[in-house]
Design an enzyme around this catalytic site. Structure first.
Site, mmCIF file in Angstrom:
data_model
loop_
_atom_site.group_PDB
_atom_site.id
_atom_site.type_symbol
_atom_site.label_atom_id
_atom_site.label_comp_id
_atom_site.label_asym_id
_atom_site.label_seq_id
_atom_site.Cartn_x
_atom_site.Cartn_y
_atom_site.Cartn_z
ATOM 1 N N TRP A 148 0.706 -1.055 -0.029
ATOM 2 C CA TRP A 148 0.032 -0.026 0.050
ATOM 3 C C TRP A 148 0.930 1.385 0.015
ATOM 4 O O TRP A 148 0.373 1.966 -0.178
ATOM 5 C CB TRP A 148 -0.912 0.101 1.137
ATOM 6 C CG TRP A 148 -0.302 -0.190 2.653
ATOM 7 C CD1 TRP A 148 -0.157 -1.394 3.066
ATOM 8 C CD2 TRP A 148 0.549 0.523 3.187
ATOM 9 N NE1 TRP A 148 0.661 -1.362 4.183
ATOM 10 C CE2 TRP A 148 1.103 0.125 4.393
ATOM 11 C CE3 TRP A 148 0.938 1.951 3.190
ATOM 12 C CZ2 TRP A 148 1.944 0.459 5.368
ATOM 13 C CZ3 TRP A 148 1.835 2.472 4.320
ATOM 14 C CH2 TRP A 148 2.241 1.715 5.273
ATOM 15 N N ARG A 157 6.410 -1.369 -11.284
ATOM 16 C CA ARG A 157 7.764 -1.802 -11.333
ATOM 17 C C ARG A 157 7.939 -3.151 -11.550
ATOM 18 O O ARG A 157 8.940 -3.588 -12.131
ATOM 19 C CB ARG A 157 8.351 -1.318 -10.019
ATOM 20 C CG ARG A 157 9.840 -1.784 -9.832
ATOM 21 C CD ARG A 157 10.540 -0.986 -8.935
ATOM 22 N NE ARG A 157 10.550 -1.554 -7.612
ATOM 23 C CZ ARG A 157 10.879 -1.039 -6.485
ATOM 24 N NH1 ARG A 157 11.300 0.324 -6.503
ATOM 25 N NH2 ARG A 157 10.687 -1.326 -5.081
ATOM 26 N N LYS A 172 -2.570 -9.008 -6.940
ATOM 27 C CA LYS A 172 -3.652 -8.740 -5.785
ATOM 28 C C LYS A 172 -2.691 -7.466 -5.054
ATOM 29 O O LYS A 172 -1.866 -7.446 -4.472
ATOM 30 C CB LYS A 172 -3.105 -9.875 -4.798
ATOM 31 C CG LYS A 172 -4.257 -9.779 -3.492
ATOM 32 C CD LYS A 172 -3.904 -10.569 -2.452
ATOM 33 C CE LYS A 172 -2.680 -9.924 -1.487
ATOM 34 N NZ LYS A 172 -3.173 -8.572 -0.882
ATOM 35 N N PRO A 173 -3.806 -6.466 -5.389
ATOM 36 C CA PRO A 173 -3.299 -5.297 -4.757
ATOM 37 C C PRO A 173 -3.745 -5.012 -3.222
ATOM 38 O O PRO A 173 -4.395 -5.926 -2.800
ATOM 39 C CB PRO A 173 -3.988 -4.124 -5.498
ATOM 40 C CG PRO A 173 -5.179 -4.785 -6.001
ATOM 41 C CD PRO A 173 -5.037 -6.608 -6.338
ATOM 42 N N LYS A 175 -5.442 -4.476 0.316
ATOM 43 C CA LYS A 175 -6.850 -4.060 0.476
ATOM 44 C C LYS A 175 -6.927 -2.467 0.984
ATOM 45 O O LYS A 175 -7.877 -2.168 0.566
ATOM 46 C CB LYS A 175 -7.474 -5.019 1.637
ATOM 47 C CG LYS A 175 -6.984 -4.901 2.899
ATOM 48 C CD LYS A 175 -7.771 -5.731 3.829
ATOM 49 C CE LYS A 175 -7.246 -6.034 5.146
ATOM 50 N NZ LYS A 175 -6.093 -5.268 5.704
ATOM 51 N N GLY A 226 6.836 -6.348 -0.075
ATOM 52 C CA GLY A 226 6.105 -6.016 1.337
ATOM 53 C C GLY A 226 7.247 -6.533 2.469
ATOM 54 O O GLY A 226 8.375 -6.320 2.210
ATOM 55 N N SER A 227 6.524 -7.103 3.622
ATOM 56 C CA SER A 227 7.394 -7.398 4.666
ATOM 57 C C SER A 227 8.184 -8.373 4.770
ATOM 58 O O SER A 227 7.697 -9.460 4.100
ATOM 59 C CB SER A 227 6.655 -7.179 6.042
ATOM 60 O OG SER A 227 5.598 -8.391 5.966
ATOM 61 N N GLU A 248 10.827 -8.265 -2.910
ATOM 62 C CA GLU A 248 11.453 -7.088 -2.265
ATOM 63 C C GLU A 248 10.848 -6.826 -0.977
ATOM 64 O O GLU A 248 9.853 -6.550 -0.630
ATOM 65 C CB GLU A 248 10.832 -5.901 -3.129
ATOM 66 C CG GLU A 248 11.500 -5.916 -4.446
ATOM 67 C CD GLU A 248 12.993 -5.823 -4.560
ATOM 68 O OE1 GLU A 248 13.565 -5.287 -3.774
ATOM 69 O OE2 GLU A 248 13.534 -6.052 -5.716
ATOM 70 N N CYS A 282 10.326 1.150 2.259
ATOM 71 C CA CYS A 282 11.338 0.314 2.871
ATOM 72 C C CYS A 282 12.642 0.867 2.623
ATOM 73 O O CYS A 282 13.693 0.399 3.478
ATOM 74 C CB CYS A 282 11.059 -1.018 2.388
ATOM 75 S SG CYS A 282 11.155 -0.715 0.298
ATOM 76 N N GLU A 379 12.151 -2.084 11.831
ATOM 77 C CA GLU A 379 11.543 -1.181 10.818
ATOM 78 C C GLU A 379 10.479 -0.204 11.165
ATOM 79 O O GLU A 379 9.453 -0.655 11.651
ATOM 80 C CB GLU A 379 11.070 -2.088 9.385
ATOM 81 C CG GLU A 379 11.076 -1.081 8.158
ATOM 82 C CD GLU A 379 10.935 -1.801 6.985
ATOM 83 O OE1 GLU A 379 10.120 -2.966 6.878
ATOM 84 O OE2 GLU A 379 11.050 -1.324 5.738
ATOM 85 N N SER A 439 16.315 5.413 -5.332
ATOM 86 C CA SER A 439 15.275 4.885 -6.030
ATOM 87 C C SER A 439 15.421 5.287 -7.524
ATOM 88 O O SER A 439 15.369 6.575 -7.787
ATOM 89 C CB SER A 439 13.900 4.894 -5.819
ATOM 90 O OG SER A 439 13.861 4.366 -4.438
#
Ligand code: SIN
Length: 475
Positions: A148, A157, A172-173, A175, A226-227, A248, A282, A379, A439
């Site tokens: 998100w 990307r 799957k974006p 929610k 994600g994590s 990632e 991140c 994090e 980035s």
């Protein structure tokens, strides 16, 4: 606005008619709801992708490249509309959202150029008996699970190189931010991406959705951002079908300021490395190591810059830090700050969650943080800068590397040779030297250690979505 599932080029309500409520984190109010896909919908989407992929892969590289370039232009033409959606559902300041659209679009332009340069190799076997031909066909259907924090760029990307290489995708974006994903998919179809090549299925049943998508025999790869915690779970599930993976994952970036650094430049870089996209990245600087002789000066100037940031609804152009994504993010940040202060850190600025509506935490600076404090190992994903003074460079580098993560790192030094020397000793996939942003679609984004597997962007990014086939040929 698109609020349905996109499967095989059709907008559908989903197998059970359930809806996902989408909230504005600046107000806590619902802004929309989208169709909630089921595991059966995920399975159907893979069917559609598999059928479309065969024809897509047969199109010439030039043809696919031209469509990718049209996608770049299409996204840029809709910058304001997409940026408004990003800020509404993610909360980031509107200027950051516009920057994200440009960044997201650029993945299409960059990969349109790479699409016509997927090169193989031809050589002669050492024996002289045969030729060795190496080629790179697409993997097939790729399942993508996106975060998100960059509702647009973390999709493009992955999608741009995957399509350039000739794959079809099922996304799957998250929610929290499905609206941006659905609208982008819509625009990609308008730009010429054939029906079924990009499928988007939001869901609230992430685990069973993922199992259904990856148990489908046509799925050949999973790309996840994600994590690290979730990445480990997905890797275990992918192992059952030996799927190709690109991961990632989380970061814990050190930001190092040496004694001879230009402190104003270091503060400017620190603000970018920490506060970009409301500090929910991140790559965000998570621990600031400042040489003891400049630590107080750096801390004071950083606190002044942090205090100058306006916190509020990202739709207001004067706001530089929007809300956190949800109340539990605010709770986690509060706990980390409280623990650091109890362990002896000084609260230089900020430090307390802001009352709602909305999920706000102010820019915060902590001084004299001890290296072992929990905040240095977790994090933060929020606008908190813990500063750790150091005296010995070797010991500081050991501390900087004392983490299972290895995504980004930053070094500010008045001596470029020293800066590069420190950079080379850091166990991080990306290092900014006298620079607070790493980035770039043209650079290989990714981490060492438990920050990930594979790279996105640059020339190698497109090969992540390819197989390697070798043909031994006599002629
Ligand atoms: C991320 O936070 O996942 C990506 C950050 C970036 O691309 O800059």
């Amino acid at each position: 606005m698109r609020e349905q599932l996109l499967i095989g080029g059709e907008w559908r309500d989903g197998a059970e008619g359930n809806r996902i409520s989408v909230l504005n984190p600046a107000t806590g109010e619902e802004i929309s709801s989208v169709a909630a896909g089921t595991p059966a919908d995920a399975h159907t989407a893979v069917d559609a992708a598999a059928a479309a992929q065969v024809l897509w892969a047969k199109r010439s590289p030039r043809d696919r490249a031209e469509i990718l370039r049209a996608c770049w232009q299409k996204l840029l033409d809709h910058t304001d509309e997409i940026a408004d959606l990003i800020t509404a559902e993610n909360g980031k300041p509107i200027a950051d959202a516009r920057g994200e659209v440009a960044y997201a679009a650029e993945f299409f332009r960059w990969n349109s150029e790479e699409t016509v340069r997927i090169h193989g190799m031809i050589g002669t076997a050492p024996s002289g008996n045969n030729r060795i031909i190496v080629r790179h066909p697409p993997v097939g259907v790729v399942v993508m699970v996106t975060p998100w924090n960059f509702p647009a760029a973390m999709i493009t990307r992955k999608v741009a190189p995957a399509l350039g290489a000739g794959n079809a995708v099922v996304i799957k974006p998250p929610k929290e931010t499905p609206l941006t994903a659905l609208r982008i998919a819509d625009l990609l179809q308008e730009a010429g991406v054939p029906e079924g090549v990009v499928n988007v299925v939001p869901t609230e049943s992430a685990g069973s959705w993922f199992d259904a998508a990856t148990e489908h025999k046509a799925t050949r790869m999973v790309s996840f951002t994600g994590s690290t915690e979730v990445g480990r779970v997905l890797l275990r599930r992918c192992a059952d079908r030996v799927l190709k993976v690109a991961m990632e994952l989380g970061g814990n970036a050190p930001f190092i300021v040496t004694g001879d650094a230009d402190i104003d430049a270091a503060v400017e870089g620190a603000m970018v490395a920490k506060m970009r996209h409301s500090a929910e990245t991140c790559t965000a600087a998570n621990r600031f190591f400042a040489e003891a002789s400049v630590a107080d000066q750096f801390t004071e100037k950083l606190a002044a810059a942090m205090n100058g940031i306006q916190v509020g609804n990202g739709m207001d152009a004067a706001v530089g830090c929007g809300p956190m994504i949800n109340p539990s993010a605010v709770e986690t940040i509060t706990q980390l700050v409280d623990e650091a202060v109890s362990a002896g850190a000084s609260l230089v600025s900020g430090g307390q969650a802001i009352d709602g509506p909305g999920f706000f935490f102010p820019p915060t600076v902590l001084g004299n943080v001890t290296p072992g404090a929990p905040i240095t190992h977790q994090e933060i994903f929020g606008p908190v800068a813990p500063v750790i003074p150091y005296t010995d460079v070797d010991a500081m580098i050991t501390q900087a590397n004392d983490t299972e993560m290895g995504l980004a790192a930053y070094v500010y030094s008045g001596d470029l040779a020293q800066g590069l020397n420190i950079a080379e000793r850091l166990e991080s996939g990306m290092v900014g030297v006298n620079r607070g942003a790493v980035s770039d679609p043209a650079a290989p984004f990714g981490g060492m250690k438990q920050s990930g597997l594979g790279r996105e962007g640059a020339s190698e990014g497109i090969y992540e979505f390819c197989e390697t086939q070798y043909i031994a040929a006599n002629w």
